[in-house]
Design a protein around this motif. Structure first.
Motif, PDB file in Angstrom:
ATOM      1  N   GLN A 175       0.857  -1.182   0.000  1.00 27.59           N
ATOM      2  CA  GLN A 175       0.000   0.000   0.000  1.00 27.59           C
ATOM      3  C   GLN A 175       0.897   1.238   0.000  1.00 27.59           C
ATOM      4  N   MET A 176       0.563   2.199  -0.849  1.00 26.56           N
ATOM      5  CA  MET A 176       1.372   3.400  -0.958  1.00 26.56           C
ATOM      6  C   MET A 176       0.943   4.438   0.080  1.00 26.56           C
ATOM      7  N   LEU A 177       1.917   5.054   0.734  1.00 22.70           N
ATOM      8  CA  LEU A 177       1.627   6.134   1.674  1.00 22.70           C
ATOM      9  C   LEU A 177       1.144   7.364   0.899  1.00 22.70           C
ATOM     10  N   PRO A 178       0.338   8.206   1.529  1.00 22.28           N
ATOM     11  CA  PRO A 178      -0.331   9.295   0.803  1.00 22.28           C
ATOM     12  C   PRO A 178       0.460  10.586   0.615  1.00 22.28           C
ATOM     13  N   ALA A 179       1.753  10.586   0.854  1.00 21.83           N
ATOM     14  CA  ALA A 179       2.548  11.795   0.637  1.00 21.83           C
ATOM     15  C   ALA A 179       3.914  11.391   0.080  1.00 21.83           C
ATOM     16  N   VAL A 180       4.506  12.267  -0.713  1.00 25.39           N
ATOM     17  CA  VAL A 180       5.833  12.046  -1.285  1.00 25.39           C
ATOM     18  C   VAL A 180       6.623  13.341  -1.242  1.00 25.39           C
ATOM     19  N   PRO A 181       7.923  13.287  -1.319  1.00 24.80           N
ATOM     20  CA  PRO A 181       8.773  12.119  -1.241  1.00 24.80           C
ATOM     21  C   PRO A 181       8.978  11.689   0.216  1.00 24.80           C
ATOM     22  N   VAL A 182       8.872  10.394   0.432  1.00 19.33           N
ATOM     23  CA  VAL A 182       9.042   9.840   1.777  1.00 19.33           C
ATOM     24  C   VAL A 182      10.536   9.718   2.062  1.00 19.33           C
ATOM     25  N   ARG A 183      10.936  10.161   3.243  1.00 12.90           N
ATOM     26  CA  ARG A 183      12.334  10.086   3.668  1.00 12.90           C
ATOM     27  C   ARG A 183      12.565   8.943   4.639  1.00 12.90           C
ATOM     28  N   ILE A 211      10.879   2.222   0.560  1.00  7.08           N
ATOM     29  CA  ILE A 211      10.811   3.517  -0.121  1.00  7.08           C
ATOM     30  C   ILE A 211      11.437   3.297  -1.486  1.00  7.08           C
ATOM     31  N   ASP A 212      10.676   3.541  -2.553  1.00  6.37           N
ATOM     32  CA  ASP A 212      11.201   3.273  -3.890  1.00  6.37           C
ATOM     33  C   ASP A 212      12.015   4.463  -4.407  1.00  6.37           C
ATOM     34  N   GLY A 213      12.559   4.316  -5.587  1.00  2.94           N
ATOM     35  CA  GLY A 213      13.420   5.338  -6.172  1.00  2.94           C
ATOM     36  C   GLY A 213      12.724   6.644  -6.493  1.00  2.94           C
ATOM     37  N   ASP A 214      11.391   6.636  -6.557  1.00  2.00           N
ATOM     38  CA  ASP A 214      10.628   7.858  -6.797  1.00  2.00           C
ATOM     39  C   ASP A 214      10.197   8.540  -5.503  1.00  2.00           C
ATOM     40  N   GLY A 215      10.650   8.016  -4.365  1.00  2.00           N
ATOM     41  CA  GLY A 215      10.292   8.615  -3.086  1.00  2.00           C
ATOM     42  C   GLY A 215       8.932   8.211  -2.566  1.00  2.00           C
ATOM     43  N   ARG A 216       8.325   7.187  -3.174  1.00  2.00           N
ATOM     44  CA  ARG A 216       7.037   6.709  -2.672  1.00  2.00           C
ATOM     45  C   ARG A 216       7.284   5.714  -1.561  1.00  2.00           C
ATOM     46  N   GLY A 217       6.557   5.882  -0.458  1.00  2.00           N
ATOM     47  CA  GLY A 217       6.654   4.963   0.665  1.00  2.00           C
ATOM     48  C   GLY A 217       5.621   3.869   0.532  1.00  2.00           C
TER      49      GLY A 217
END
Length: 171
Positions: A75-83, A95-101
């Motif tokens: 499930q993807m978190l609702p804000a980007v970029p995740v640190r 956390i993927d390369g696009d900053g999606r958590g």
């Protein structure tokens, strides 16, 4: 899933970032009156919130939380970029390369994470900083709302927009 706190558009700058933003807006206005700092700071919060809505990204890093349902699928978190994502028992995080958590969890839980392009105001890319300062200055100078927002504001933010035609899916 619902963002509880700290998501895109929910901006209240910390003291150091607020002081830097106020200084940038005052430079844009060519003004130096300290009596307007509180209003300019509030307008900077508004401008950053609008920039986040336009770009689809959290600008200055802050903690956020989201209620996530249980599920074996990612499930993807609702804000980007995740640190960073605070792991909990029975939770797998990535956390993927696009900053999606991303999270997978055995039980529904509130997931706490940190998202943001930059750690602070000074770390923001120049185009984002300048657009925020220009918008806040515009809001301050034209409190009667008689003129449109300068086109340069959105032009400065456009390179940072994230557009998705379909929601993120992960195998």
């Amino acid at each position: 899933m619902a963002i509880i706190t700290g998501g895109p558009g929910a901006v209240t700058l910390g003291p150091a970032d607020r002081a830097a933003a106020v200084a940038a807006v005052k430079a844009e206005l060519r003004a130096g009156l300290a009596e307007d700092d509180a209003l300019i700071g509030a307008l900077a919060d508004t401008a950053i919130g609008l920039a986040e809505q336009v770009t689809g990204q959290v600008l200055i890093a802050r903690e956020a939380a989201a209620d996530m349902p249980a599920g074996a699928a990612w499930q993807m978190l609702p804000a980007v970029p995740v640190r960073a994502i605070q792991a909990a028992p029975d939770m797998t995080i990535d956390i993927d390369g696009d900053g999606r958590g991303w999270v997978r969890m055995a039980a529904a839980a509130r997931v706490t994470f940190t998202a943001g392009i930059a750690a602070d105001w000074d770390g923001l890319p120049a185009g984002l900083r300048q657009g925020v300062a220009m918008l806040a200055a515009h809001l301050f100078a034209d409190r009667g709302a008689t003129t449109p927002v300068p086109a340069a504001v959105t032009a400065l933010w456009r390179p940072f927009r994230r557009i998705a035609l379909i929601p993120g899916v992960r195998a």
